[in-house]
Design a protein around this motif. Structure first.
Motif, PDB file in Angstrom:
ATOM      1  N   ASN A  78       0.830  -1.199   0.000  1.00  0.00           N
ATOM      2  CA  ASN A  78       0.000   0.000   0.000  1.00  0.00           C
ATOM      3  C   ASN A  78       0.866   1.251   0.000  1.00  0.00           C
ATOM      4  N   ALA A  79       1.892   1.280   0.854  1.00  0.00           N
ATOM      5  CA  ALA A  79       2.791   2.434   0.899  1.00  0.00           C
ATOM      6  C   ALA A  79       3.538   2.587  -0.429  1.00  0.00           C
ATOM      7  N   LEU A  80       3.945   1.475  -1.026  1.00  0.00           N
ATOM      8  CA  LEU A  80       4.623   1.508  -2.325  1.00  0.00           C
ATOM      9  C   LEU A  80       3.714   2.090  -3.396  1.00  0.00           C
ATOM     10  N   TYR A  81       2.454   1.723  -3.371  1.00  0.00           N
ATOM     11  CA  TYR A  81       1.484   2.234  -4.339  1.00  0.00           C
ATOM     12  C   TYR A  81       1.407   3.764  -4.307  1.00  0.00           C
ATOM     13  N   TYR A  82       1.337   4.325  -3.109  1.00  0.00           N
ATOM     14  CA  TYR A  82       1.135   5.774  -3.019  1.00  0.00           C
ATOM     15  C   TYR A  82       2.362   6.565  -3.452  1.00  0.00           C
ATOM     16  N   ARG A  83       3.525   5.936  -3.447  1.00  0.00           N
ATOM     17  CA  ARG A  83       4.708   6.635  -3.950  1.00  0.00           C
ATOM     18  C   ARG A  83       4.567   6.966  -5.434  1.00  0.00           C
TER      19      ARG A  83
END
Length: 238
Positions: A78-83
């Motif tokens: 999820n954190a990777l997606y928002y980058r």
């Protein structure tokens, strides 16, 4: 629409009267059939940036698949997606979110109808509906408005000067993040007994949320959820 922030992961969409109980619902593959984050990623970058945007979205999907294959949890993914959203204008993302929803909503079979109908029944009984998701408000607010949700507990991308930074405010609302968000909201409703509340989820990452209420419902046939919640209600994801 004006919204009021009550904590780093919450958006108040309306100020209901005293609810009889709360109903927490996951979104992707629980209330709607699709994975909203991935579909909106494709939609936005193709619409906004054309061929280059399509390549960017495809590269993000590939990185997410690689991270998952290497054992990354949903929180890390999820954190990777928002980058991937670094540098995008918030207003453009919000407007595109409404366009995506309007188009996607018009297609047949958008909702998991068993869940959608259950949420309508709960609201008719005086419940306060809360959507709980690792997705973000730009995608979720049109859905919440249609369903009559009073609250969104969702992941919040960080914004500086109207531009998404690629970082998050707080933690992703996934797994234990869902538990903490649900607990915080329940603490703000001291007149409501968690044992009277309901929750709906389809994936083991929803388990922490489901365990916070007296009436969990498993949507679909997740063996992990069904094993851990043998006495939960079940509803088909059709």
């Amino acid at each position: 629409m004006s919204t009021h922030r009550t904590d780093p992961g919450a958006t108040t969409l309306s100020r209901p009267g005293e609810a009889a109980y709360l109903v927490f619902s996951d979104v992707d593959e629980t209330l709607i059939r699709c994975k909203s984050l991935l579909e909106f990623l494709d939609h936005y970058f193709a619409e906004r940036h054309g061929r280059q945007g399509r390549r960017h979205a495809a590269a993000v999907r590939a990185r997410l698949a690689s991270a998952t294959a290497a054992g990354a949890g949903r929180e890390e993914a999820n954190a990777l997606y928002y980058r991937a959203w670094r540098g995008e204008l918030l207003t453009e993302v919000q407007q595109a979110g409404r366009r995506w929803y309007a188009g996607r909503r018009s297609a047949a079979g958008f909702f998991v109808e068993a869940t959608h109908a259950a949420l309508r029944r709960h609201r008719a009984e005086g419940a306060e509906l809360v959507l709980v998701s690792g997705s973000f408000a730009a995608v979720l607010e049109p859905l919440a408005e249609e369903c009559g949700a009073a609250q969104l507990l969702c992941t919040r991308p960080a914004v500086a000067d109207g531009v998404l930074t690629g970082e998050l405010v707080g933690e992703p609302v996934i797994g234990e993040g869902k538990r903490r968000a649900v607990r915080a909201l329940l603490a703000d409703r001291p007149h409501i007994d968690p044992a009277d509340c309901h929750a709906y989820g389809d994936h083991v990452s929803d388990l922490p949320m489901l365990l916070e209420v007296g009436h969990p419902t498993v949507v679909g046939n997740s063996p992990d959820l069904l094993e851990r919640l043998p006495h939960a209600r079940r509803t088909a994801a059709v």
